[in-house]
Motif scaffolding. Structure first.
Motif: not given
Length: 551
Positions: A190-198, A300-315
């Motif tokens: 999986v790309p390390q950056e998705i929708g502009g979200i690392t 509608y789901i912007e590409d950054s949505v799932i990477p962003s909420i997953v990362t926020t929950r991780a951090q």
């Protein structure tokens, strides 16, 4: 906030005053108080070092190259002189005489007596010094220490409080292309950056699964394209998608079966709906899975949505539940209004709907719409289309001030059950505003970092939650939204928050639905056409116009 460049610009000037000239030998703690963010003055003739970030060893090598043939400016490095000074940083085994006297002010060389071997490592040469260093020695030594600190800071190894323990390096997976990494225990890269979200996954999450409360083929046929786009096998983060069957309608069940047959990573959970409410929907939840729970009318789901909420929950494991940035969610609708993301739209009145001609399809872009026309006393907030009339909403063009006057959004409230929940007109204006912002590449107008609802009832139309947090909340009330957004945050002291890093669109609430309400607009068709044009890899599994799915 000052943004540090990725380069390590180093410039030497002989005319500059010495750095820490009074110190005998620069020490680590002494340097740590002087973070290196700029240029070091030592010598005019030295070229700038590489524009790429340098490690200390790389910097040393570049300094060696820059000084190799500078015989007139060689450094007085004890043990590196013969009849003239050897290049201080030259990696050579040429015998050099050890200094027995102070350097000559004219030749900058030591008197010759004794021999030793020049060290290829300047740190070793410094360690061999017995007396006070020369000015150049001190500068080079300080430079190396500062470069080391700067490199460590760039790698995130130093903080405000000083040194940190170096984290273990992630093993390199040579089976994944550069810029991607193994997704958990899967075989997918999986790309390390998705929708502009690392992105970053929670350490305790063995899987990331979509969880869809399924009931309506009209909206899930659109959502399906976004789900497949976000599967790990397709470069997203979802290991799979679970559909909770919450309908007994034969036509919708038939479509669900077709949906499951279309994708091996889709699965179904049969839910006992005799209890009422939504509590039974969580009976099969597993502790070590991160669930991205979605309503079935997410369109509608912007590409950054799932990477962003997953990362926020991780951090931020201190958050109990993390919502996406949802269009048509009452409290967030109020936020969007105040961020300036809502545009002036009103329903077209007294005109028949201009249906696309046979063989053509609707153009989803608002820029092709004419400007709205209507009486000055038109009251939109209580207007409903007469006689089940299909209609579209039109932009109000040409206004330079009071642009939102008389439009529905002015009625919205920061209240979970306020007008933003009840009034379909507010939802319609929000959806058309989203189309305009998508077309104009202006989704940044919706952005915010995080929003803490401070124990108010947050919508859970699109949220990330760890399975263990869901299981610890059992028994779950029939009103699962209140239970997760209010009851559990009160009980645990871990709040419900929204992450503003990506936008999703929630089509409608029950109070906004009906034959003379949002269904009589062309909003759903616009989302369908956009997904067909921009998101879907294959034809949609169901289309109301072409009747591709047999009813």
């Amino acid at each position: 906030m000052h943004q540090q460049s990725n380069a390590v610009p180093v410039h030497f000037r002989t005319s500059s005053p010495p750095l820490l000239a009074s110190s005998r030998r620069a020490s680590g703690p002494g340097i740590a108080a002087r973070p290196f963010f700029g240029r070091l003055p030592l010598h005019d003739d030295f070229p700038l070092l590489s524009s790429a970030p340098l490690t200390p060893s790389q910097a040393v090598e570049e300094i060696r190259q820059a000084t190799r043939d500078e015989s007139d400016t060689n450094f007085d490095d004890r043990g590196t002189t013969q009849t003239r000074c050897c290049s201080t940083l030259a990696a050579t085994s040429t015998p050099c005489t050890r200094c027995s006297a102070a350097p000559s002010s004219s030749s900058r060389c030591c008197s010759t007596s004794g021999t030793s071997t020049c060290s290829p490592d300047p740190a070793m040469a410094f360690a061999a010094m017995d007396g006070p260093e020369s000015l150049e020695d001190r500068r080079i030594h300080i430079l190396l220490l500062l470069l080391e600190e700067d490199h460590r800071r760039r790698e995130g190894l130093m903080g405000q409080g000083g040194d940190k323990t170096r984290p273990p390096k992630k093993p390199v997976d040579d089976k994944c292309p550069k810029g991607s990494m193994r997704h958990g225990n899967s075989t997918y890269c999986v790309p390390q950056e998705i929708g502009g979200i690392t992105w970053q996954r929670p350490a305790e999450a063995k899987k990331i699964m979509g969880l869809i409360f399924y009931g309506r083929r009209s909206t899930v046929s659109i959502l399906d394209c976004y789900l497949k786009r976000n599967l790990a096998k397709n470069g997203g983060l979802l290991d799979g998608v679970i559909f909770l069957q919450r309908t007994e309608k034969e036509k919708d069940i038939k479509f669900l079966e077709k949906l499951l047959a279309s994708e091996p990573d889709y699965e179904r959970w049969d839910i006992d709906m005799t209890e009422g409410g939504f509590a039974s929907s969580y009976d099969l939840i597993q502790d070590d899975v991160l669930y991205v729970k979605m309503d079935d009318d997410i369109v509608y789901i912007e590409d950054s949505v799932i990477p962003s909420i997953v990362t926020t929950r991780a951090q931020h494991p201190e958050y109990y539940v993390v919502s996406a940035n949802v269009i048509n969610q009452p409290l967030i609708s109020w936020i969007h209004w105040n961020l300036g993301a809502i545009k002036p739209y009103m329903p077209e009145i007294n005109k028949a709907y201009p249906a696309p001609k046979p063989g053509s399809k609707l153009d989803w872009r608002p820029s092709v719409l004419p400007s709205w026309e209507g009486p000055d006393d038109f009251e939109v907030i209580d207007w409903n289309p007469p006689d089940h009339q299909k209609h579209r909403w039109l932009p109000i063009k040409g206004r330079n001030d009071h642009v939102l006057d008389r439009t529905p959004i002015l009625e919205t409230e920061y209240d979970a059950f306020g007008t933003g929940w009840k009034k379909w007109q507010i939802a319609a204006q929000e959806h058309y505003s989203l189309f305009e912002n998508i077309e104009n590449d202006a989704l940044d107008q919706y952005r915010f970092k995080t929003w803490d609802f401070q124990l108010r009832r947050m919508g859970i139309q699109f949220t990330a939650m760890m399975g263990k947090d869901i299981n610890q909340a059992k028994p779950i009330d029939a009103d699962d939204e209140h239970h997760f957004a209010v009851t559990m945050p009160e009980r645990t002291g871990r709040h419900a928050i929204a992450d503003g890093g990506g936008v999703v669109a929630h089509y409608s609430f029950g109070a906004q639905a009906g034959e003379e309400r949002i269904e009589q607009t062309d909003i759903l068709e616009r989302y369908r056409v956009y997904a067909e044009d921009m998101i879907c890899k294959d034809p949609m599994l169901w289309d109301p116009v072409m009747n591709k799915h047999s009813d």
